[in-house]
Design an enzyme around this catalytic site. Structure first.
Site, PDB file in Angstrom:
ATOM      1  N   SER A  11       0.780  -1.272   0.041  1.00 26.74           N
ATOM      2  CA  SER A  11       0.189  -0.017  -0.023  1.00 26.74           C
ATOM      3  C   SER A  11       0.871   1.194  -0.033  1.00 26.74           C
ATOM      4  O   SER A  11       0.227   2.186  -0.566  1.00 26.74           O
ATOM      5  CB  SER A  11      -0.904   0.038   1.189  1.00 26.74           C
ATOM      6  OG  SER A  11      -0.069  -0.282   2.431  1.00 26.74           O
ATOM      7  N   GLY A  50      -1.943  -4.596   0.946  1.00 24.28           N
ATOM      8  CA  GLY A  50      -2.151  -6.059   1.689  1.00 24.28           C
ATOM      9  C   GLY A  50      -1.282  -7.064   1.280  1.00 24.28           C
ATOM     10  O   GLY A  50      -1.239  -8.012   1.648  1.00 24.28           O
ATOM     11  N   ASN A  82       2.504  -5.506   6.014  1.00 24.34           N
ATOM     12  CA  ASN A  82       1.338  -6.257   6.264  1.00 24.34           C
ATOM     13  C   ASN A  82       1.964  -7.598   6.895  1.00 24.34           C
ATOM     14  O   ASN A  82       1.231  -8.277   7.657  1.00 24.34           O
ATOM     15  CB  ASN A  82       0.889  -6.629   5.050  1.00 24.34           C
ATOM     16  CG  ASN A  82       0.171  -5.601   4.375  1.00 24.34           C
ATOM     17  OD1 ASN A  82      -0.458  -4.779   5.168  1.00 24.34           O
ATOM     18  ND2 ASN A  82       0.767  -5.117   3.126  1.00 24.34           N
ATOM     19  N   ASP A 186      -5.871   7.177   9.138  1.00 20.73           N
ATOM     20  CA  ASP A 186      -6.071   5.876   9.686  1.00 20.73           C
ATOM     21  C   ASP A 186      -4.792   5.409  10.527  1.00 20.73           C
ATOM     22  O   ASP A 186      -4.705   4.530  11.295  1.00 20.73           O
ATOM     23  CB  ASP A 186      -5.990   5.001   8.599  1.00 20.73           C
ATOM     24  CG  ASP A 186      -4.430   4.720   7.571  1.00 20.73           C
ATOM     25  OD1 ASP A 186      -3.721   5.346   8.137  1.00 20.73           O
ATOM     26  OD2 ASP A 186      -4.623   4.322   6.711  1.00 20.73           O
ATOM     27  N   HIS A 189      -0.901   4.547   7.604  1.00 24.78           N
ATOM     28  CA  HIS A 189      -0.272   5.131   6.452  1.00 24.78           C
ATOM     29  C   HIS A 189       0.110   6.362   6.555  1.00 24.78           C
ATOM     30  O   HIS A 189      -0.544   7.347   7.170  1.00 24.78           O
ATOM     31  CB  HIS A 189      -1.278   4.849   5.360  1.00 24.78           C
ATOM     32  CG  HIS A 189      -1.649   3.167   4.799  1.00 24.78           C
ATOM     33  ND1 HIS A 189      -2.846   2.675   5.345  1.00 24.78           N
ATOM     34  CD2 HIS A 189      -0.923   2.379   4.172  1.00 24.78           C
ATOM     35  CE1 HIS A 189      -2.748   1.508   5.001  1.00 24.78           C
ATOM     36  NE2 HIS A 189      -1.715   1.232   4.363  1.00 24.78           N
TER      37      HIS A 189
END
Length: 212
Positions: A11, A50, A82, A186, A189
């Protein structure tokens, strides 16, 4: 001459968190490269949110991706975030620290295999290229184990450096103490400012053999 830039990863390479249609570090780094080297840069991105390191490694078996890697003058790779998140989940259930160290050594091996795969794709005739591996920052500074795990992983990743061709970019140092400023809503990120700081860190690593 146009330089070829191939970006591989998760990501972070996608640019999640930058905002709608806003550039992540990849597009920002491309622009800085064009400014610094006074050359056009052609960009291809192979990334998906992901993805774990094993899946990024598997991408290097796909013929079209191999073709782009073979042509690439610049390669960046992001990964292992991840793997870390997954081991955090398992740890919460099992309370066994061992899951972190397993994930860490798994990531290290996958990174090492990625570099070996890139070398194999390139072959002996292609030596004029650079690879930039971005290490992990810590979005969970209050979780002591995460800090320990990430620092350990980053120390091992650093061992894969063969400067100036292969360099590990210290993303960890970029975010340390700037989490509030550089992370998106979030809290995992980067936001636009975080991605800009990552691109600047990449720029500061120089361009090795491409700079001649």
């Amino acid at each position: 001459m146009t330089l070829q830039y191939t970006a591989l990863g998760d990501s972070l390479t996608v640019g999640v968190g930058a905002g709608f249609f806003a550039p992540g570090f990849v597009q920002r780094y491309k622009r800085k490269m064009e400014e610094d080297l006074q050359q056009d840069v052609s960009l291809v991105v192979f990334a998906k949110s992901g993805l774990k390191t094993a899946e990024i490694l598997e991408m290097l078996d796909q013929p079209f991706i191999r073709e782009q890697v073979k042509k690439a003058d610049v390669i960046t790779i992001t990964g292992c975030g991840n793997d870390l998140l997954q081991s955090l989940d398992i740890y919460e259930k099992e309370q066994d620290e061992h899951v972190f160290w397993e994930a860490s050594s798994h990531c290290q091996k996958n990174y090492s295999d990625m570099l070996a795969r890139i070398e194999e794709i390139k072959g002996a005739e292609h030596s004029n290229f650079i690879v930039r591996l971005l290490n992990l920052y810590n979005p969970f500074p209050n979780i002591e184990l995460a800090e320990k795990w990430i620092s350990g992983f980053n120390r091992h990743l650093k061992q894969l450096e063969t400067a100036p061709q292969i360099k590990v970019i210290d993303t960890y140092a970029v975010f340390k103490g700037h989490e509030r400023e550089y992370l998106s809503f979030d809290q995992v990120h980067p936001n636009g400012r975080g991605y800009e700081a990552m691109a600047e860190k990449l720029r500061a690593a120089g361009y090795g053999p491409l700079d001649n």
